[in-house]
Structure formats: structure tokens, C-alpha cells
Design an enzyme around this catalytic site. Structure first.
Site, PDB file in Angstrom:
ATOM      1  N   CYS A 170       0.724  -1.148  -0.021  1.00  0.00           N
ATOM      2  CA  CYS A 170      -0.182  -0.104   0.092  1.00  0.00           C
ATOM      3  C   CYS A 170       0.824   1.249   0.094  1.00  0.00           C
ATOM      4  O   CYS A 170       0.487   2.352  -0.323  1.00  0.00           O
ATOM      5  CB  CYS A 170      -1.037   0.074   1.186  1.00  0.00           C
ATOM      6  SG  CYS A 170      -1.976  -1.401   1.335  1.00  0.00           S
ATOM      7  N   HIS A 208      -3.181   7.128   3.038  1.00  0.00           N
ATOM      8  CA  HIS A 208      -3.749   5.515   2.710  1.00  0.00           C
ATOM      9  C   HIS A 208      -4.890   5.307   3.139  1.00  0.00           C
ATOM     10  O   HIS A 208      -5.371   5.329   4.366  1.00  0.00           O
ATOM     11  CB  HIS A 208      -2.622   4.699   2.981  1.00  0.00           C
ATOM     12  CG  HIS A 208      -2.990   2.985   2.798  1.00  0.00           C
ATOM     13  ND1 HIS A 208      -3.636   2.884   1.436  1.00  0.00           N
ATOM     14  CD2 HIS A 208      -3.387   2.073   3.400  1.00  0.00           C
ATOM     15  CE1 HIS A 208      -4.006   1.725   1.577  1.00  0.00           C
ATOM     16  NE2 HIS A 208      -3.786   1.195   2.747  1.00  0.00           N
ATOM     17  N   ASN A 225     -10.087  -0.181   0.567  1.00  0.00           N
ATOM     18  CA  ASN A 225      -8.599  -0.244   0.503  1.00  0.00           C
ATOM     19  C   ASN A 225      -8.245  -0.599  -1.010  1.00  0.00           C
ATOM     20  O   ASN A 225      -8.079  -1.851  -1.032  1.00  0.00           O
ATOM     21  CB  ASN A 225      -8.024  -0.974   1.615  1.00  0.00           C
ATOM     22  CG  ASN A 225      -6.435  -0.986   1.684  1.00  0.00           C
ATOM     23  OD1 ASN A 225      -5.888  -0.530   0.797  1.00  0.00           O
ATOM     24  ND2 ASN A 225      -6.204  -1.359   2.846  1.00  0.00           N
TER      25      ASN A 225
HETATM   26  O1  UT7 Z   1      -3.182  -1.437   4.106  1.00  0.00           O
HETATM   27  C1  UT7 Z   1      -3.200  -1.865   5.460  1.00  0.00           C
HETATM   28  C2  UT7 Z   1      -4.257  -3.067   5.529  1.00  0.00           C
HETATM   29  N1  UT7 Z   1      -4.644  -3.390   6.710  1.00  0.00           N
HETATM   30  C3  UT7 Z   1      -5.817  -2.933   7.397  1.00  0.00           C
HETATM   31  O2  UT7 Z   1      -6.475  -1.839   7.025  1.00  0.00           O
HETATM   32  C4  UT7 Z   1      -6.278  -3.613   8.553  1.00  0.00           C
HETATM   33  C5  UT7 Z   1      -6.194  -2.829   9.849  1.00  0.00           C
HETATM   34  N2  UT7 Z   1      -7.286  -3.395  10.794  1.00  0.00           N
HETATM   35  C6  UT7 Z   1      -8.453  -3.099  11.015  1.00  0.00           C
HETATM   36  O3  UT7 Z   1      -8.906  -1.968  10.355  1.00  0.00           O
HETATM   37  C7  UT7 Z   1      -9.273  -3.673  12.009  1.00  0.00           C
HETATM   38  O4  UT7 Z   1      -8.248  -4.713  12.544  1.00  0.00           O
HETATM   39  C8  UT7 Z   1     -10.388  -4.625  11.313  1.00  0.00           C
HETATM   40  C9  UT7 Z   1     -11.487  -3.715  10.472  1.00  0.00           C
HETATM   41  C10 UT7 Z   1      -9.637  -5.564  10.077  1.00  0.00           C
HETATM   42  C11 UT7 Z   1     -11.206  -5.749  12.254  1.00  0.00           C
HETATM   43  O5  UT7 Z   1     -11.547  -4.821  13.372  1.00  0.00           O
HETATM   44  P1  UT7 Z   1     -11.485  -5.034  14.759  1.00  0.00           P
HETATM   45  O6  UT7 Z   1     -12.060  -4.189  15.632  1.00  0.00           O
HETATM   46  O7  UT7 Z   1      -9.847  -5.390  14.952  1.00  0.00           O
HETATM   47  O8  UT7 Z   1     -12.123  -6.479  14.706  1.00  0.00           O
HETATM   48  P2  UT7 Z   1     -11.386  -8.003  15.190  1.00  0.00           P
HETATM   49  O9  UT7 Z   1     -10.335  -8.531  14.050  1.00  0.00           O
HETATM   50  O10 UT7 Z   1     -10.946  -7.901  16.635  1.00  0.00           O
HETATM   51  O11 UT7 Z   1     -12.391  -8.918  15.158  1.00  0.00           O
HETATM   52  C12 UT7 Z   1     -13.803  -8.643  16.233  1.00  0.00           C
HETATM   53  C13 UT7 Z   1     -14.841  -9.817  15.919  1.00  0.00           C
HETATM   54  C14 UT7 Z   1     -14.194 -11.145  15.926  1.00  0.00           C
HETATM   55  O12 UT7 Z   1     -15.309 -12.020  16.250  1.00  0.00           O
HETATM   56  P3  UT7 Z   1     -15.024 -12.525  17.810  1.00  0.00           P
HETATM   57  O13 UT7 Z   1     -13.795 -13.259  17.711  1.00  0.00           O
HETATM   58  O14 UT7 Z   1     -14.942 -11.457  18.707  1.00  0.00           O
HETATM   59  O15 UT7 Z   1     -16.436 -13.307  17.918  1.00  0.00           O
HETATM   60  C15 UT7 Z   1     -14.151 -11.343  14.180  1.00  0.00           C
HETATM   61  O16 UT7 Z   1     -14.213 -12.612  13.818  1.00  0.00           O
HETATM   62  O17 UT7 Z   1     -15.209  -9.253  14.689  1.00  0.00           O
HETATM   63  C16 UT7 Z   1     -15.383 -10.566  13.873  1.00  0.00           C
HETATM   64  N3  UT7 Z   1     -15.242  -9.992  12.427  1.00  0.00           N
HETATM   65  C17 UT7 Z   1     -16.352  -9.640  11.627  1.00  0.00           C
HETATM   66  N4  UT7 Z   1     -17.754  -9.868  11.956  1.00  0.00           N
HETATM   67  C18 UT7 Z   1     -18.504  -9.255  10.944  1.00  0.00           C
HETATM   68  C19 UT7 Z   1     -14.399 -10.048  11.432  1.00  0.00           C
HETATM   69  N5  UT7 Z   1     -14.545  -9.430  10.327  1.00  0.00           N
HETATM   70  C20 UT7 Z   1     -15.927  -9.606  10.426  1.00  0.00           C
HETATM   71  C21 UT7 Z   1     -16.696  -8.969   9.421  1.00  0.00           C
HETATM   72  N6  UT7 Z   1     -18.094  -9.062   9.848  1.00  0.00           N
HETATM   73  N7  UT7 Z   1     -16.663  -8.553   8.162  1.00  0.00           N
END
Ligand code: UT7
Length: 360
Positions: free
Chosen positions: A147, A287, A317
Site C-alpha cells: 500500500c 492511505h 482499500n
Molecule cells: O493497508 C493496510 C491494510 N490493513 C488494514 O487496514 C487492517 C487494519 N485493521 C483493521 O482495520 C481492523 O483490525 C479490522 C477492521 C480488520 C477488524 O476490526 P477489529 O475491531 O480489529 O475486529 P477484530 O479483528 O478484533 O474482530 C472482532 C470480531 C471477531 O469476532 P469474535 O472473535 O470477537 O467473535 C471477528 O471474527 O469481529 C469479527 N469479524 C467480523 N464480523 C462481522 C471480523 N470480520 C468481520 C466481518 N463481519 N467482516
């Protein structure tokens, strides 16, 4: 930008030529090579017409519009068609950038394509773009900084121009992320989109231009965001296919944390080098990873929401294309005017990060 501005840049200033080396252009006063300023003389971007909404995704995996919007700010993203490759997206953005610069493909001396989704491992996507554009005079190569690729390409291009190696350089950040996404993985498939952003760079006497670029990397965190197989370490095999190792994988939480820290410090470094403060910046284009990352970066830089350009809600993204599309749209929307200072801050797999400060 004046020559004295240029002394605040990352570029070596007036290096002393070694024995036997005759610089192509010499400052008659000092007898040393004269570096040139570098201006953005054309911009263009392209996103494919097909839209994939959060509601569409909720029919494919266990997710919801509410979860995606609240966690990322993304409402929809664009998808390339099956017969459209990264080079096709790149070409369309490039044609628009060349047209806005009033130049022809044959005027281009060098094409740099930043991508992590090349048409194929080799030849480079830049060579395929050169052929499709008809830019038959141009040298061509790819840059792989995920990115952060657009800012890496901008930095490389600026050195070729300031050192008098080339007159006209075309940089393109282009990605067909949809080809490398696991559409069964809700953790990642909701985040990414396809598109391309391009810029034409030249030296224009007495014009404003690039003030400084800052680049960084930390291979120690390479595993946080990767496409594990298909390279020389793990060539494609029935085993890698069955383990779904040919799709992007990410530790979202840790990537989020590192992204904010790196983008803030890259932005601060660019401001410090130019002796500017955040209040001097008219438009910050981070970004477009997601709105929570961008808000955190803006807050820690001390920027107001009005200074920050976002389009992540429409495109998701788009990796290396993200700030290229953003810069083109910000200029076309009148968010950037002649005389403004513009700050790009980027972060991506590698890990890589960077910033670019431009006097428009
Ligand atoms: O260019 C750089 C690229 N990378 C990025 O931009 C990623 C940066 N990271 C983020 O923006 C965030 O970490 C995410 C948006 C990817 C995820 O948000 P989060 O608040 O960190 O969520 P998490 O990974 O801690 O997941 C929380 C819950 C999990 O469920 P449990 O284990 O608490 O039951 C996930 O399984 O949310 C669940 N989850 C979803 N639920 C519904 C993960 N993805 C999804 C989804 N829909 N698409």
C-alpha cells in the site's frame, strides 16, 4: 518550489563528483551537479464500474453493513471484470494522467508501476503497460511496496528527474485486489477494492513541486500481512492450493496498531524536514485503509477532519492505488489549489510506510 526549498529534502544536495565523473548538468558557480525540482504535471485515476456493496457481501459471508461501516467506514468497493487485469486498470489511469498533462505516451521516458497484484510474476506489469499505452520510448519497471507503493514510486521518480536522467516519468499505483482475496474470509474480503491512480512528473522551471519524501520499512513484521504461497519459498502445489495459501492473510489488530504509529511518524518527519506545521497543510491524503486508522492518524498529527481527504467509503482499500486515486480526486474536487501544501502518508505490507510533502 524554489531551489532553496529543495535543500530541505531527502535528496542529496550538490554531491561532489568523483574523479573522472563528468556530471551532465553543472552549476557554473559551484562546479557541482545541479539538482532539479520535480513537479506533478498530470494526474489521472480509474476505478472499474462494477460496484460490490456491503449488502452484497452480507449475502456471501457472515457479515453485515453495520459491522463493516462501523469498523471501517467502507460502504462499497469496485471490482474489475474477469478479463480486466491490473495493467488494464493502470493503462486507463495513465491515459487520463497523460491527457491532463497534455502529453503523448511517446513523451514518457520511464514508467514505474507500484503493485502487489501484478498481471503475472514476470514480466513486470510496467512492461505490459508500456506496450498497451504505446509508450515505446520508455524504460519500465515495477515497485513492490504494497500500500506504500505510490509514495515509493514518487520518491524513485523524483530522483531520476532531479538528477537529469529523465525528463518525463509516469508513476502508477494499480491493483486488482479482488484476484487475491479469499472471498470466504470475512476478516479480509470486506476491506479491499480494485483501481488505479497515476501521475506524470517533470521538472518545470519556476513551478512548485515535491518538497520531500520519507520512506521506511520493517521486514521483521512481514508476516502480519502477506500472501504466503506462489513465490520461490512456497511454489504453487496441490498442498498450497488446498490450504488456500494463495490468498491475502492479515493480522488486522496488530496491523492497525503499527499503521497508525508509522503513518504519524512519517508525516511528522516530512513536516519537520520542510520546517512546516500541520496547520500549514491544506490537504492530507492518508492511505485509505479504513476510517478508524485515518481518524487516529489525523488526531495524532493534530489535523482537523476538514484537512483529511477520504474516499474509502466508495472504494475500500485499493492498496498502492489508494493515494493516487485520492490525489487525483482531491485536485478535481478543488480541495487542492496552486500554492497549497499537500501531505501523503502511507502504510502497507512489508511492513512499509512513507510520506510525501508537495507544494502544489
Ligand atoms: O493497508 C493496510 C491494510 N490493513 C488494514 O487496514 C487492517 C487494519 N485493521 C483493521 O482495520 C481492523 O483490525 C479490522 C477492521 C480488520 C477488524 O476490526 P477489529 O475491531 O480489529 O475486529 P477484530 O479483528 O478484533 O474482530 C472482532 C470480531 C471477531 O469476532 P469474535 O472473535 O470477537 O467473535 C471477528 O471474527 O469481529 C469479527 N469479524 C467480523 N464480523 C462481522 C471480523 N470480520 C468481520 C466481518 N463481519 N467482516
Amino acid at each position: 518550489m524554489t531551489r532553496s526549498d529543495r535543500s530541505a529534502t531527502s535528496q542529496p544536495v550538490d554531491p561532489v563528483p568523483g574523479p573522472g565523473i563528468v556530471p551532465a548538468f553543472t552549476n557554473p558557480r559551484t562546479g557541482r551537479p545541479a539538482l532539479r525540482t520535480v513537479s506533478v504535471v498530470g494526474l489521472g485515476s480509474y476505478v472499474p464500474p462494477q460496484i460490490l456493496t456491503n449488502a452484497d457481501l452480507a449475502r456471501m459471508v457472515d457479515t453485515s453493513d453495520d459491522w463493516i461501516t462501523s469498523r471501517t467506514g467502507i460502504r462499497e468497493r469496485r471490482l474489475a471484470s474477469p478479463n480486466e487485469a491490473t495493467s488494464d486498470l493502470a493503462c486507463e489511469a495513465a491515459r487520463r494522467a497523460l491527457s491532463s498533462a497534455g502529453l503523448r505516451p511517446q513523451d514518457v521516458d520511464l514508467i514505474i508501476v507500484a503493485t502487489i497484484t501484478p498481471d503475472m510474476p514476470f514480466p513486470s506489469t510496467a512492461c505490459l503497460v508500456q506496450e498497451k499505452l504505446g509508450a515505446n520510448r520508455a524504460a519500465a519497471f515495477d515497485v513492490q511496496a504494497a500500500c506504500s507503493g505510490y509514495v515509493y514510486a514518487l520518491d524513485i521518480a523524483s530522483h531520476f528527474i532531479s538528477s537529469h536522467t529523465y525528463e518525463t516519468v509516469l508513476i502508477i499505483g494499480a491493483e486488482k485486489m479482488s484476484a487475491f482475496i479469499d472471498w470466504t474470509d470475512r476478516n479480509t474480503c470486506v476491506l479491499f477494492g480494485d483501481g488505479a491512480g497515476a501521475a506524470v512528473l517533470q521538472h518545470r522551471p519556476h513551478s512548485h513541486g515535491l518538497i520531500t519524501t520519507c520512506l521506511g520499512a520493517n521486514g521483521g513484521d512481514a508476516r502480519l500481512l502477506e500472501l504466503p504461497a506462489g513465490g520461490s519459498a512456497r511454489p504453487a502445489s496441490p498442498d498450497t492450493l488446498s490450504q488456500r495459501l494463495h490468498f491475502l492473510r492479515m493480522d488486522g489488530k496488530e496491523t492497525f496498531r503499527k499503521a497508525v504509529t508509522a503513518m504519524v511518524s512519517a508525516g511528522q518527519e516530512a513536516l519537520a524536514r520542510a520546517h512546516l506545521t500541520i496547520a500549514d497543510i491544506r490537504c492530507i491524503i492518508p492511505h485509505q485503509a479504513n476510517h478508524r486508522i485515518m481518524s487516529a492518524v489525523a488526531e495524532r498529527l493534530g489535523a482537523t477532519p476538514e484537512q483529511v481527504f477520504t474516499n474509502v467509503e466508495r472504494y475500500g482499500n485499493t492498496s498502492a492505488a489508494s493515494v493516487g486515486i485520492g490525489l487525483d480526486e482531491a485536485v478535481r474536487e478543488g480541495r487542492i489549489q496552486t500554492g497549497d501544501y499537500v501531505l501523503l502518508v502511507v502504510f502497507g505490507a512489508g511492513l512499509t510506510w512513507g510520506s510525501a510533502l508537495i507544494h502544489w
